[in-house]
Design a protein around this motif. Structure first.
Motif: not given
Length: 433
Positions: A152-169
């Motif tokens: 879970p910790k490694k997954v949440e680390r990536i999800l945290d980063a992706a969520h912070a950038l989610r509208f940079q598409v």
């Protein structure tokens, strides 16, 4: 019993609303309603309405926050929640009064028609696959969390980063994935057109990431494209639903006590909000005005073609600015000063500022521009609005996390060219160019 009514009463009014919808020419997906408790509604709100969504700490935080606010009467719950899917799914809160359920059903059908017919939704989402997409994503995330080599910790680390950038598409749709021949032509040192306005896609392909990390980013990116039309049409979508609940309930021949409550509830929904713009208010008033000025056929055309930015730019005129009491203000020291009012000189400035603040205009656009000796170079597309530095400094750390090295972000501060730099060790500094 549900509230102060029996379900047969609700079914009777729902059938009358459905008949009116056909008569008025609305075109909807099949509609499904689920009556839920306020605890369930809090859960659906925290998990953005999805019956299945991947786990993340931010959803639990949102649930606890909303539950606390609701318990202390600091906020209310939404009357309904609607999912852009085919069939369309909507949740009604059990504690709503009969009239509130009737109003909500009519409101839901307005959203349903908008989801099915507005071009932003037609181009960016596949409603028939929505529920299955979210279930599939949830399963993949849970599998990675359960994997002993990931957790879970490694997954949440990536999800945290992706969520912070989610509208940079890419803001005009997802674009076609490249074929093998296209990929063979792309240089590792150059950024192809398909990635130049899609930072999240760029990082998922070029960042120093494992396969499962790339997959997590693709999940967040794919779900972003589902939510983007809702962000881009908030004023139109809520205005359209409010216009139709008002129109339909006025033709239902409600008993006097229900009609009186209807007027109260409607006015609560579309009233102006102190200190902020109410999208229900702006959208409802604009569609009401446009229907009177141009007729029903025209508003159906507008509903189909526009998003909030084009809707406001084309149809928010001086007359509407005056009716909506819109004005522009500036902060001077400790004072708030009115800068523009909706007269012949000021209304266009008010409209233009509003256009830039709605939809994805509220999010800065950050684009990858090149890689120099392993350093990722980004550009902030400057439109006169500076980055909020506290957020920028934290967000660039997430970019460095996914890139796996130093990141330089070019921007402007106080009309001077600057670089916000984040090292591989997440140390952030600001440099003159």
């Amino acid at each position: 019993m549900a509230g102060e009514y029996v379900l047969s009463d609700l079914e009777k009014w729902s059938e009358q609303i459905e008949a009116l919808i056909v008569q008025k020419g609305l075109s909807c997906y099949e509609q499904q309603f689920e009556i839920c408790s306020y605890e369930d509604m809090l859960c659906y709100e925290a998990y953005v309405g999805m019956p299945a969504h991947y786990p993340h700490w931010s959803y639990g935080k949102a649930y606890e926050r909303q539950k606390t606010f609701y318990s202390y009467n600091l906020t209310g719950l939404p009357y309904e929640m609607v999912i852009n899917s085919d069939p369309c799914i909507a949740y009604l809160m059990r504690d709503n009064t009969l009239l509130l359920q009737i109003l909500t059903i009519a409101h839901v059908y307005g959203h349903n028609d908008f989801f099915k017919n507005n071009r932003m939704f037609k181009e960016n989402t596949r409603a028939e696959l929505t529920v299955e997409m979210f279930k599939t994503h949830a399963g993949r995330v849970r599998d990675y969390m359960a994997d002993p080599s990931i957790g879970p910790k490694k997954v949440e680390r990536i999800l945290d980063a992706a969520h912070a950038l989610r509208f940079q598409v890419r803001r005009q749709g997802e674009g076609k994935p490249p074929g093998k021949a296209d990929l063979a032509k792309e240089s590792p040192d150059e950024i192809p057109d398909r990635l130049q306005s899609d930072l999240l896609w760029f990082l998922s392909e070029r960042g120093k990431l494992a396969y499962w990390e790339r997959d997590l980013i693709s999940i967040v990116r794919e779900e972003t494209f589902y939510f983007m039309p809702q962000v881009e049409t908030k004023i139109m979508n809520e205005g359209w639903a409010s216009y139709w609940h008002y129109t339909l309930l006025n033709e239902l021949n409600l008993p006097q006590n229900l009609h009186f409550e209807f007027l109260q509830r409607h006015n609560l929904v579309v009233r102006p909000h102190e200190g902020q713009l109410n999208p229900y208010f702006i959208g409802f008033k604009m569609f009401e005005y446009l229907q009177k000025k141009y007729g029903q056929e025209k508003i159906f055309e507008i509903r189909q073609q526009e998003r909030d930015q084009s809707f406001l730019r084309r149809y928010l005129n001086q007359e509407l600015c005056e009716e909506l009491c819109l004005f522009k203000y500036k902060i001077r020291g400790v004072d708030i000063v009115v800068a523009e009012v909706a007269d012949e000189e000021g209304w266009k400035s008010i409209r233009d500022d509003l256009v830039t603040a709605v939809g994805l205009g509220m999010a800065p656009e950050i684009c990858p521009r090149g890689v120099e000796d392993g350093v990722l170079v980004l550009e902030h597309i400057y439109d006169g609005r500076e980055l909020e530095m506290n957020y920028a400094k934290e967000t660039i750390k997430y970019i460095a996390e996914l890139w796996g090295g130093r990141v330089d972000l070019k921007t402007k501060l106080n009309d001077r060219d600057k670089i916000i730099r984040c090292t591989e060790d997440k140390i952030v500094s600001v440099w003159d160019i």
